[in-house]
Design an enzyme around this catalytic site. Structure first.
Site, PDB file in Angstrom:
ATOM      1  CB  THR A 216      71.264  10.489  59.107  1.00  0.00           C
ATOM      2  OG1 THR A 216      70.812  11.743  59.948  1.00  0.00           O
ATOM      3  CG2 THR A 216      70.798  11.286  57.440  1.00  0.00           C
TER       4      THR A 216
ATOM      5  CB  SER B 146      79.929   5.662  61.224  1.00  0.00           C
ATOM      6  OG  SER B 146      79.376   7.539  62.301  1.00  0.00           O
ATOM      7  CB  SER B 147      79.220   7.089  66.711  1.00  0.00           C
ATOM      8  OG  SER B 147      79.137   8.034  66.896  1.00  0.00           O
TER       9      SER B 147
ATOM     10  N   GLY C 214      72.731   6.845  66.785  1.00  0.00           N
ATOM     11  CA  GLY C 214      72.947   5.479  64.807  1.00  0.00           C
ATOM     12  C   GLY C 214      73.366   4.784  64.945  1.00  0.00           C
TER      13      GLY C 214
ATOM     14  CE1 TYR D 226      73.005  18.744  70.290  1.00  0.00           C
ATOM     15  CE2 TYR D 226      71.951  19.338  71.819  1.00  0.00           C
ATOM     16  CZ  TYR D 226      72.046  18.381  71.258  1.00  0.00           C
ATOM     17  OH  TYR D 226      71.444  16.804  71.102  1.00  0.00           O
TER      18      TYR D 226
END
Length: 296
Positions: free
Chosen positions: A2, A5-6, A9, A145
């Site tokens: 998961t 895209s950047s 990962g 966070y």
């Protein structure tokens, strides 16, 4: 994988494909994922792109895609995550909830599915959850966070103990990255007047990928990315007030650059941000690797 895209990962997916892994790539950015899957296939690898928001239980479709395309999976990496820069009193409750949907509940959904698959399949598998040093030690400026990563760490540790007690065929590893050179700062929702950035030592995302690969092949409880992450976690457990003072002095100036912030609405908290960048726009000292990771 998961959050493919950047950042971590993306780097991990590319390196895993080079090692011969069959990949299900999951993220919200459709164009970026399709480009990445096509890139891997052109180079002789096998990859499936799946648009999924882990904060909305889309993880069911990720598991189904792995079973349909490859007959199952032996490693699940929960890497998707996003941050918010702002004080405890500034950040809105809806923003906090949205972050927990991604950083915490996405890991819970993923863990349930992965463990169910490994148990029913009867073969050993690896569940790898990417946490944070800030899940071990809270920090000012990224309060939400930190809270989400503390919750992730607690869930992962409890799950590991329960599975070990019943002798389930699952290894559960928690990755503790320190400061990593990814677009994490650009994707974050920001309440500060200046742009978030790591100032100080940062590590390349390949260092995290190495730890993930090791955990996929060797049962390992924890892997800390960078000695700083381990050192300040240990210091915080034996000298709490001293660690508070150090972080109060260092974390305010070291989490932003001297440049204007992007718009508060220009981030990846509620929608996909730009895809396929491996690195961020940090002004720290970038380390090419970590001897501490290799020692572990």
């Amino acid at each position: 994988m998961t959050g493919a895209s950047s950042g971590i990962g993306l780097v991990t997916a590319r390196m895993a494909a080079q090692r011969g892994a069959k990949l299900v790539l999951a993220a919200r950015n459709e164009d970026a994922l399709q480009q990445l899957a096509a890139e891997i296939r052109r180079q002789g690898g096998q990859a499936v792109a799946l648009i999924a928001d882990v904060g909305e239980e889309d993880v069911i479709r990720i598991a189904e895609a792995a079973i349909t395309e490859f007959g199952g999976f032996d490693t699940w990496v929960s890497n998707a995550g996003v941050s918010i820069f702002g004080s405890c009193e500034e950040v809105s409750i809806p923003d906090m909830r949205r972050m927990f949907d991604t950083n915490f509940w996405g890991v819970v959904y993923s863990s349930w599915l992965a463990v169910k698959h490994f148990k029913e399949g009867g073969s050993a598998g690896a569940l790898i959850n990417v946490g944070s040093f800030f899940g071990d030690r809270a920090t000012p400026v990224q309060s939400t966070y930190s809270a989400s990563k503390h919750a992730l760490h607690g869930w992962t540790d409890a799950l590991r103990m329960e599975l070990e007690k019943e002798d389930a065929p699952v290894s559960v590893t928690l990755i503790h990255p320190g400061r990593i050179d990814t677009p994490y700062n650009e994707h974050a929702r920001n309440y500060l007047p200046k742009q978030p950035s790591h100032v100080g030592v940062v590590y390349v995302p390949e260092t995290v990928a190495e730890a993930i690969f090791f955990a996929a092949e060797h049962p390992k409880r924890d892997l800390f990315i960078g000695f700083q992450a381990k050192f300040f976690t240990m210091l915080g457990s034996v000298a709490e007030r001293l660690t508070d003072k150090i972080m109060e002095a260092w974390m305010y100036p070291s989490q932003h650059d001297d440049r204007p912030s992007r718009s508060r609405d220009d981030n990846a908290l509620y929608r996909p941000d730009y895809g396929l960048p491996e690195r961020g726009t940090h002004h720290g000292w970038c380390r090419s690797g970590s001897l501490y990771v290799k020692a572990q």
